[in-house]
Enzyme design. Structure first.
Site, PDB file in Angstrom:
ATOM      1  N   ASP A  12       0.869  -1.166   0.000  1.00  0.00           N
ATOM      2  CA  ASP A  12       0.000   0.000   0.000  1.00  0.00           C
ATOM      3  C   ASP A  12       0.916   1.228   0.000  1.00  0.00           C
ATOM      4  OD1 ASP A  12      -2.350   1.672   0.497  1.00  0.00           O
ATOM      5  OD2 ASP A  12      -1.579   1.820   2.544  1.00  0.00           O
ATOM      6  N   ASP A  14      -0.136   5.201   1.014  1.00  0.00           N
ATOM      7  CA  ASP A  14      -0.373   6.143   2.108  1.00  0.00           C
ATOM      8  C   ASP A  14      -0.524   5.416   3.438  1.00  0.00           C
ATOM      9  OD1 ASP A  14      -0.700   8.702   0.568  1.00  0.00           O
ATOM     10  OD2 ASP A  14      -2.262   7.512  -0.390  1.00  0.00           O
ATOM     11  N   ASP A 176      -1.631  -0.900   5.993  1.00  0.00           N
ATOM     12  CA  ASP A 176      -1.862  -0.298   7.318  1.00  0.00           C
ATOM     13  C   ASP A 176      -3.341  -0.086   7.622  1.00  0.00           C
ATOM     14  OD1 ASP A 176      -2.201   1.953   5.469  1.00  0.00           O
ATOM     15  OD2 ASP A 176      -2.133   3.208   7.264  1.00  0.00           O
TER      16      ASP A 176
END
Length: 225
Positions: A12, A14, A176
């Site tokens: 991922d 951001d 995250d």
């Protein structure tokens, strides 16, 4: 049966590789100000980013935070404005999380292929990676708008897997957010949770939480450690 050797790691963006909350907050606040709305705090913007649901979600939530209802055409126009403001300054304040660049370089040096699967619009993803000096480390990058169904749908992640020309069981995914986790589970790919960004507040469940990206070497047969 012996587990398949890992050949690729997909990330991922951001909250996983970069902290982009300040640039996103700046672009959002410019849009809000044009409509006479109060600015978002950095903490609120960070929470929107860490949800991992993409630009449309971020803009919609920014305008609905005061309990007001906005029609979809209005929100669509605000999204266009946000994307333009963000494109003008995509990485003025955005920073890599600690050790990200050196750990990505180390992973690549072992022979692993690296990819990015993110709900950030694709053209903005490329700008951010380029301006932060890490675009060259990835063999495949697919942001939102390139595939018909973005995360958490598995098609988004599987599109990166296909582009890397590896098998699902040769791949790891790192993120995250719950969106990242759901996408990895749907694709049948092991999920690794970072200990920063949105990952700092998530339960690990059956996943593995890592303290640095270089920890991933422990889970690949190409490790030199």
């Amino acid at each position: 049966m012996k587990p398949a050797a890992k050949k690729a790691i997909i990330f991922d963006l951001d909250g996983t590789l970069v902290d982009s909350s300040q640039d996103i907050a700046a672009a959002l606040n410019k849009v809000l100000q044009t409509q006479g709305q109060p600015s978002l705090s950095l903490a609120t913007a960070k929470a929107l980013v860490e949800a991992g649901k993409g630009a449309s979600y971020i803009v919609t939530q920014a305008f609905q935070q005061n309990g007001l209802h906005y029609c979809q055409p209005f929100l669509d126009d605000r999204l266009k404005e946000y994307l333009q403001f963000y494109q003008d300054e995509p990485a003025n304040r955005t920073q890599l999380f600690p050790y990200v660049k050196e750990d990505l370089e180390r992973l690549q040096q072992t022979g692993l292929m690296l990819g990015v699967c993110t709900n950030k619009p694709h053209h903005l993803t490329l700008l951010v990676l380029e301006q932060l000096g890490i675009f060259h480390l990835f063999q495949c990058v697919i942001g939102a708008g390139i595939v018909e169904r973005s995360k958490p749908h598995r098609d988004h992640l599987l599109a990166v897997v296909a582009k890397l020309q590896v098998e699902v069981d040769q791949t790891l995914y790192v993120g995250d957010s719950e969106v990242d986790r759901a996408c990895a589970y749907a694709a049948g790919i092991p999920f690794f949770l970072v200990s920063w960004g949105g990952g700092s507040t998530m339960d690990t469940q059956d996943d593995t939480r890592i303290q640095r990206l270089s920890d991933l070497l422990l889970f690949t047969s190409t490790s030199q450690v």
